[in-house]
Design an enzyme around this catalytic site. Structure first.
Site, mmCIF file in Angstrom:
data_model
loop_
_atom_site.group_PDB
_atom_site.id
_atom_site.type_symbol
_atom_site.label_atom_id
_atom_site.label_comp_id
_atom_site.label_asym_id
_atom_site.label_seq_id
_atom_site.Cartn_x
_atom_site.Cartn_y
_atom_site.Cartn_z
ATOM 1 N N ARG A 87 -5.054 2.881 7.700
ATOM 2 C CA ARG A 87 -3.874 1.943 6.909
ATOM 3 C C ARG A 87 -2.823 2.944 6.193
ATOM 4 O O ARG A 87 -2.894 3.812 5.695
ATOM 5 C CB ARG A 87 -4.439 1.136 5.538
ATOM 6 C CG ARG A 87 -3.453 0.537 4.751
ATOM 7 C CD ARG A 87 -4.000 -0.638 3.703
ATOM 8 N NE ARG A 87 -4.525 -0.025 2.688
ATOM 9 C CZ ARG A 87 -5.072 -0.879 1.504
ATOM 10 N NH1 ARG A 87 -5.018 -1.992 1.788
ATOM 11 N NH2 ARG A 87 -5.463 0.094 0.510
ATOM 12 N N SER A 88 -1.501 2.400 6.249
ATOM 13 C CA SER A 88 -0.346 3.401 6.030
ATOM 14 C C SER A 88 0.200 2.473 4.907
ATOM 15 O O SER A 88 0.123 2.568 3.618
ATOM 16 C CB SER A 88 0.621 3.759 7.169
ATOM 17 O OG SER A 88 0.186 4.744 7.916
ATOM 18 N N HIS A 91 1.254 -3.622 5.796
ATOM 19 C CA HIS A 91 1.858 -4.813 6.225
ATOM 20 C C HIS A 91 1.315 -5.565 7.496
ATOM 21 O O HIS A 91 2.048 -6.582 7.899
ATOM 22 C CB HIS A 91 3.422 -4.654 6.239
ATOM 23 C CG HIS A 91 3.991 -4.154 4.866
ATOM 24 N ND1 HIS A 91 3.698 -3.138 4.326
ATOM 25 C CD2 HIS A 91 4.955 -5.021 4.334
ATOM 26 C CE1 HIS A 91 4.410 -3.220 3.125
ATOM 27 N NE2 HIS A 91 5.125 -4.144 3.172
ATOM 28 N N ASP A 92 0.264 -5.222 8.092
ATOM 29 C CA ASP A 92 -0.217 -5.629 9.316
ATOM 30 C C ASP A 92 -0.043 -7.232 8.959
ATOM 31 O O ASP A 92 -1.012 -7.794 7.863
ATOM 32 C CB ASP A 92 -1.415 -5.195 9.631
ATOM 33 C CG ASP A 92 -1.935 -5.621 10.898
ATOM 34 O OD1 ASP A 92 -1.918 -4.703 11.734
ATOM 35 O OD2 ASP A 92 -2.346 -7.019 11.276
ATOM 36 N N SER A 97 -5.495 -3.624 9.216
ATOM 37 C CA SER A 97 -5.452 -2.391 8.806
ATOM 38 C C SER A 97 -6.558 -2.166 7.491
ATOM 39 O O SER A 97 -6.807 -0.998 7.189
ATOM 40 C CB SER A 97 -4.192 -1.608 8.259
ATOM 41 O OG SER A 97 -3.606 -2.308 7.375
ATOM 42 N N GLY A 164 5.314 0.372 5.586
ATOM 43 C CA GLY A 164 4.765 1.731 5.916
ATOM 44 C C GLY A 164 5.318 2.279 7.137
ATOM 45 O O GLY A 164 5.218 1.631 8.217
ATOM 46 N N GLY A 167 2.440 2.332 10.540
ATOM 47 C CA GLY A 167 2.281 1.152 11.281
ATOM 48 C C GLY A 167 3.618 0.772 11.864
ATOM 49 O O GLY A 167 3.765 0.292 13.050
ATOM 50 N N ASN A 457 4.948 -5.760 16.225
ATOM 51 C CA ASN A 457 4.658 -5.362 14.834
ATOM 52 C C ASN A 457 4.656 -6.820 14.158
ATOM 53 O O ASN A 457 4.514 -6.650 12.801
ATOM 54 C CB ASN A 457 5.914 -4.649 14.317
ATOM 55 C CG ASN A 457 5.704 -3.071 14.133
ATOM 56 O OD1 ASN A 457 4.514 -2.607 14.036
ATOM 57 N ND2 ASN A 457 6.385 -2.307 14.208
ATOM 58 N N TYR A 458 4.989 -7.719 14.682
ATOM 59 C CA TYR A 458 4.612 -9.185 14.253
ATOM 60 C C TYR A 458 3.262 -9.728 14.694
ATOM 61 O O TYR A 458 3.267 -10.723 15.418
ATOM 62 C CB TYR A 458 5.800 -10.261 14.427
ATOM 63 C CG TYR A 458 7.101 -9.844 13.949
ATOM 64 C CD1 TYR A 458 7.201 -8.926 12.843
ATOM 65 C CD2 TYR A 458 8.340 -10.548 14.344
ATOM 66 C CE1 TYR A 458 8.446 -8.761 12.116
ATOM 67 C CE2 TYR A 458 9.604 -10.132 13.765
ATOM 68 C CZ TYR A 458 9.790 -9.143 12.697
ATOM 69 O OH TYR A 458 10.993 -8.878 12.081
HETATM 70 P P1 FDA Z 1 -0.324 -1.135 8.243
HETATM 71 O O1 FDA Z 1 -0.971 -0.018 7.224
HETATM 72 O O2 FDA Z 1 -1.025 -2.417 7.787
HETATM 73 O O3 FDA Z 1 -0.612 -0.708 9.719
HETATM 74 C C1 FDA Z 1 -0.230 -1.635 10.813
HETATM 75 C C2 FDA Z 1 -0.976 -1.217 11.835
HETATM 76 O O4 FDA Z 1 -0.839 0.031 12.235
HETATM 77 C C3 FDA Z 1 -2.635 -1.380 11.848
HETATM 78 O O5 FDA Z 1 -2.996 -1.766 12.993
HETATM 79 C C4 FDA Z 1 -2.885 0.021 11.388
HETATM 80 O O6 FDA Z 1 -4.265 0.155 11.472
HETATM 81 C C5 FDA Z 1 -2.030 1.078 12.219
HETATM 82 N N1 FDA Z 1 -1.592 2.174 11.579
HETATM 83 C C6 FDA Z 1 -1.427 2.358 10.493
HETATM 84 N N2 FDA Z 1 -0.955 3.626 10.155
HETATM 85 C C7 FDA Z 1 -1.275 4.273 11.353
HETATM 86 C C8 FDA Z 1 -1.051 5.625 11.530
HETATM 87 N N3 FDA Z 1 -0.773 6.621 10.666
HETATM 88 N N4 FDA Z 1 -1.442 6.050 12.971
HETATM 89 C C9 FDA Z 1 -1.826 5.010 13.895
HETATM 90 N N5 FDA Z 1 -2.196 3.778 13.372
HETATM 91 C C10 FDA Z 1 -1.709 3.400 12.232
HETATM 92 N N6 FDA Z 1 9.112 -4.961 11.067
HETATM 93 C C11 FDA Z 1 10.282 -4.747 11.604
HETATM 94 O O7 FDA Z 1 10.193 -4.263 12.777
HETATM 95 N N7 FDA Z 1 11.543 -5.035 10.868
HETATM 96 C C12 FDA Z 1 11.181 -5.389 9.626
HETATM 97 O O8 FDA Z 1 12.273 -5.545 8.960
HETATM 98 C C13 FDA Z 1 9.919 -5.865 9.244
HETATM 99 N N8 FDA Z 1 9.702 -6.368 7.842
HETATM 100 C C14 FDA Z 1 8.490 -6.751 7.443
HETATM 101 C C15 FDA Z 1 8.677 -7.316 5.998
HETATM 102 C C16 FDA Z 1 7.321 -7.549 5.627
HETATM 103 C C17 FDA Z 1 7.065 -8.095 4.292
HETATM 104 C C18 FDA Z 1 6.064 -7.362 6.627
HETATM 105 C C19 FDA Z 1 4.800 -7.713 6.131
HETATM 106 C C20 FDA Z 1 6.280 -6.979 7.833
HETATM 107 C C21 FDA Z 1 7.465 -6.527 8.077
HETATM 108 N N9 FDA Z 1 7.633 -6.076 9.442
HETATM 109 C C22 FDA Z 1 8.833 -5.507 9.916
HETATM 110 C C23 FDA Z 1 6.498 -5.768 10.433
HETATM 111 C C24 FDA Z 1 5.874 -4.205 10.221
HETATM 112 O O9 FDA Z 1 6.860 -3.466 10.840
HETATM 113 C C25 FDA Z 1 4.402 -4.050 10.615
HETATM 114 O O10 FDA Z 1 3.685 -4.963 10.169
HETATM 115 C C26 FDA Z 1 4.155 -2.681 10.699
HETATM 116 O O11 FDA Z 1 2.842 -2.415 11.612
HETATM 117 C C27 FDA Z 1 3.560 -2.327 9.041
HETATM 118 O O12 FDA Z 1 3.069 -0.897 8.997
HETATM 119 P P2 FDA Z 1 2.294 -0.599 7.776
HETATM 120 O O13 FDA Z 1 2.052 0.783 8.107
HETATM 121 O O14 FDA Z 1 3.013 -1.135 6.518
HETATM 122 O O15 FDA Z 1 1.078 -1.611 7.857
#
Ligand code: FDA
Length: 517
Positions: A87-88, A91-92, A97, A164, A167, A457-458
């Site tokens: 998890r980063s 926002h998955d 995550s 993050g 992700g 990513n969605y």
């Molecule tokens: P999270 O930590 O949940 O990770 C998402 C996935 O990546 C999981 O499968 C996780 O296990 C894996 N992962 C995380 N960190 C990793 C690492 N270091 N190495 C390998 N795998 C890893 N998208 C977009 O393109 N433009 C936008 O403007 C937005 N806006 C937006 C707003 C809101 C409110 C949400 C909820 C989502 C978006 N998104 C988006 C979608 C967003 O890009 C997508 O959800 C990303 O995967 C989120 O990354 P996180 O690290 O926050 O999520």
């Protein structure tokens, strides 16, 4: 190789972490009995749908502060066949995550969350126009640190400040600069994992991690990115048009105009509803939001010649710095300062208190006929008093010029725009998910087909999920080709080479081919 023991316990895993695997401090391991467990788990749960008593919860949360601790976690995960989820920013869209899909096998296997929230350094090299950013940093921090080093530098990634880096970059990442500079992942020039960097991981591996989906190829700890140059003044606007104000015609025209505008202008469209009128009646509204890399007078001339139907005026436009434009589009209160971007704990109130589900589509070739667009818009009236929306983001520009094979993200030339179908709600039950699926069905005849493309990513588990190992490839192809098109095959080959045991996996991770194939 020796088979793993028949029964793997959490205790074995913990023991390995602390004493066998390389000194993971016990105070960075949180079990459900720890009083801080819930606070840490919930710290980046962004969707209330996955924060209920029935949500599968991790047996452990690991909060490493050094790369060697990440390495220890992986080593012990492999040694004890104890599953970890990375998890980063949390926002998955399906909570993968920090949880399991509720459709997955019951009882679900125990797992640990490896939370990278402490990995959040951003180091900007102004002269080189590059930066190193760690995966646990959020986009708001990244943008802030870049712009504070130079107001002329920026980075093309997502809109919401709490997303993050880890992700987001793993799946592509786009925002208001996409038409000029492409995706975040297009601008990644190096990556450090727990062991490898670009030079040591090799070309295919480096290709796969830039958009091939998170939790699949390993753990990305830090990314080197190419920064882009923006003018010191940019212009933004967000204007609303109702049906009475010719909103349908304008929205219809937007479909054919928006992807052909100059790259310096990104003009997105949200079809939604509001009941904030005097008599509380619900009405349909179209919100047009834009970022223009230039000043108001030039923007007005441009809009007058390319899209006069919108009727944009000087009063609608605001000039500001690029960093301020991120705040403008980020859903903050109007008096928020750029420092708000540093607050990882805050976000649009919608995201904090509501449950939501989203689905994506790409419109290729021809626009959606006006009558069908109206039907979809009408459909949004059914979800009241909660919130539904059809967010349409224009493609074209740089996205037209980048090959579909350059990185795993294939949705490039020929797409007019991307759609995000959205439902937000607060009550119990799944009726809004059903409603969203109906909205998605309404769009089906007018969007990309065979396959009906989607944006990884969605994340959307409706489009398919991994199952048993034997059927891994065929099942994954169903959802994999929607996300990755023809790049899916190459992703499978890379996965087979770099993670044949499928240590890094989730319900929608690219599977390796079984041994011997
Ligand atoms: P999270 O930590 O949940 O990770 C998402 C996935 O990546 C999981 O499968 C996780 O296990 C894996 N992962 C995380 N960190 C990793 C690492 N270091 N190495 C390998 N795998 C890893 N998208 C977009 O393109 N433009 C936008 O403007 C937005 N806006 C937006 C707003 C809101 C409110 C949400 C909820 C989502 C978006 N998104 C988006 C979608 C967003 O890009 C997508 O959800 C990303 O995967 C989120 O990354 P996180 O690290 O926050 O999520």
């Amino acid at each position: 190789p020796a088979s793993p023991p028949a029964v793997q316990t959490c205790q074995d895993f913990i023991h390995c972490l602390i004493s066998g695997g390389g000194g993971f401090p016990s105070n960075l391991i949180y079990a459900p009995s720890n009083p801080n467990y819930s606070t840490i788990l919930e710290s980046t749960i962004r969707d209330a749908r996955f924060n209920s008593t029935s949500t599968p919860k991790p047996s452990l949360i690991l909060t490493p502060i050094s790369t060697s601790q990440i390495q220890a976690a992986v080593l012990c995960s492999r040694r004890h066949d104890f599953h970890i989820r990375i998890r980063s920013g949390g926002h998955d869209y399906e909570g993968l995550s920090y949880s399991y899909s509720s459709h997955q096998q019951t009882p679900f296997p125990p797992f640990a969350v490896l939370d990278l929230a402490s990995f959040r350094n951003v180091t900007v090299n102004r002269a080189e126009k590059t930066a190193w950013v760690q995966s646990g940093a959020v986009l708001g921090e990244l943008y802030y640190r870049i712009a504070k080093r130079s107001p002329h530098l920026a980075f093309p990634a997502g809109v919401t400040n709490t997303v993050g880096v880890g992700g987001h970059f793993s799946g592509g990442g786009f925002g208001f600069l996409v038409r000029k500079f492409g995706l975040a992942a297009d601008n990644v020039i190096d990556c450090r994992g727990r062991i490898l960097d670009r030079a040591s991981m090799g070309q295919d591996f480096f290709w796969a991690i830039r958009g091939g989906g998170g939790n699949t190829f390993g753990i990305a700890v830090a990314w080197k990115i190419r920064l882009v140059t923006v003018p010191s003044t940019v212009t933004v606007f967000s204007v609303v048009r109702t049906i009475e104000q010719n909103g349908l015609d304008i929205a219809n025209k937007w479909q054919s105009v928006s992807s052909k505008l100059p790259k310096e202008l990104s003009l997105d469209l949200l079809l939604t509803t509001t009941n904030r009128t005097k008599n509380r009646a619900t009405i349909k509204i179209a919100i047009f939001s834009a970022l223009f890399l230039g000043k108001t007078d030039k923007l007005l001339n441009l809009m007058q010649s390319k899209f006069p139907e919108l009727g944009l005026t000087g009063e609608d436009c605001k000039e500001m710095t690029w960093l301020e434009s991120v705040v403008f589009h980020g859903g903050f209160p109007s008096n928020a300062t750029v420092e708000a971007l540093l607050d990882r704990s805050k976000n649009s109130p919608l995201v904090w208190t509501l449950k939501y589900k989203c689905k994506s589509d790409f419109v290729r070739g021809d626009p959606i006929p006006e009558s069908a667009l109206l039907k979809m818009w009408e459909k949004l009236m059914e979800i009241e008093p909660e919130f539904g929306g059809i967010l349409m983001f224009p493609w074209g520009g740089e996205m037209e010029e980048i090959s579909e094979f350059r990185i795993p993200f294939p949705h490039r030339g020929g797409n007019l725009y991307m759609i995000q179908h959205m439902a937000y709600w607060s009550d119990e039950g799944e009726r809004h998910v059903g409603w969203l699926r109906e909205l998605y069905d309404l769009a089906g005849d007018y969007v990309s087909r065979e396959p009906r493309s989607a944006y990884v990513n969605y994340r959307d588990l409706d489009i398919g999920m991994n199952g048993e190992e034997e059927e891994g490839y065929e099942r994954a192809r169903v959802w994999g080709e929607k996300y990755f098109g023809k790049n899916f095959e190459r992703l499978v080959r890379v996965k087979t080479a770099v993670d044949p045991e499928n240590l890094f996996r989730n319900e929608q991770s690219v599977p390796p081919l079984p041994r011997g194939i």
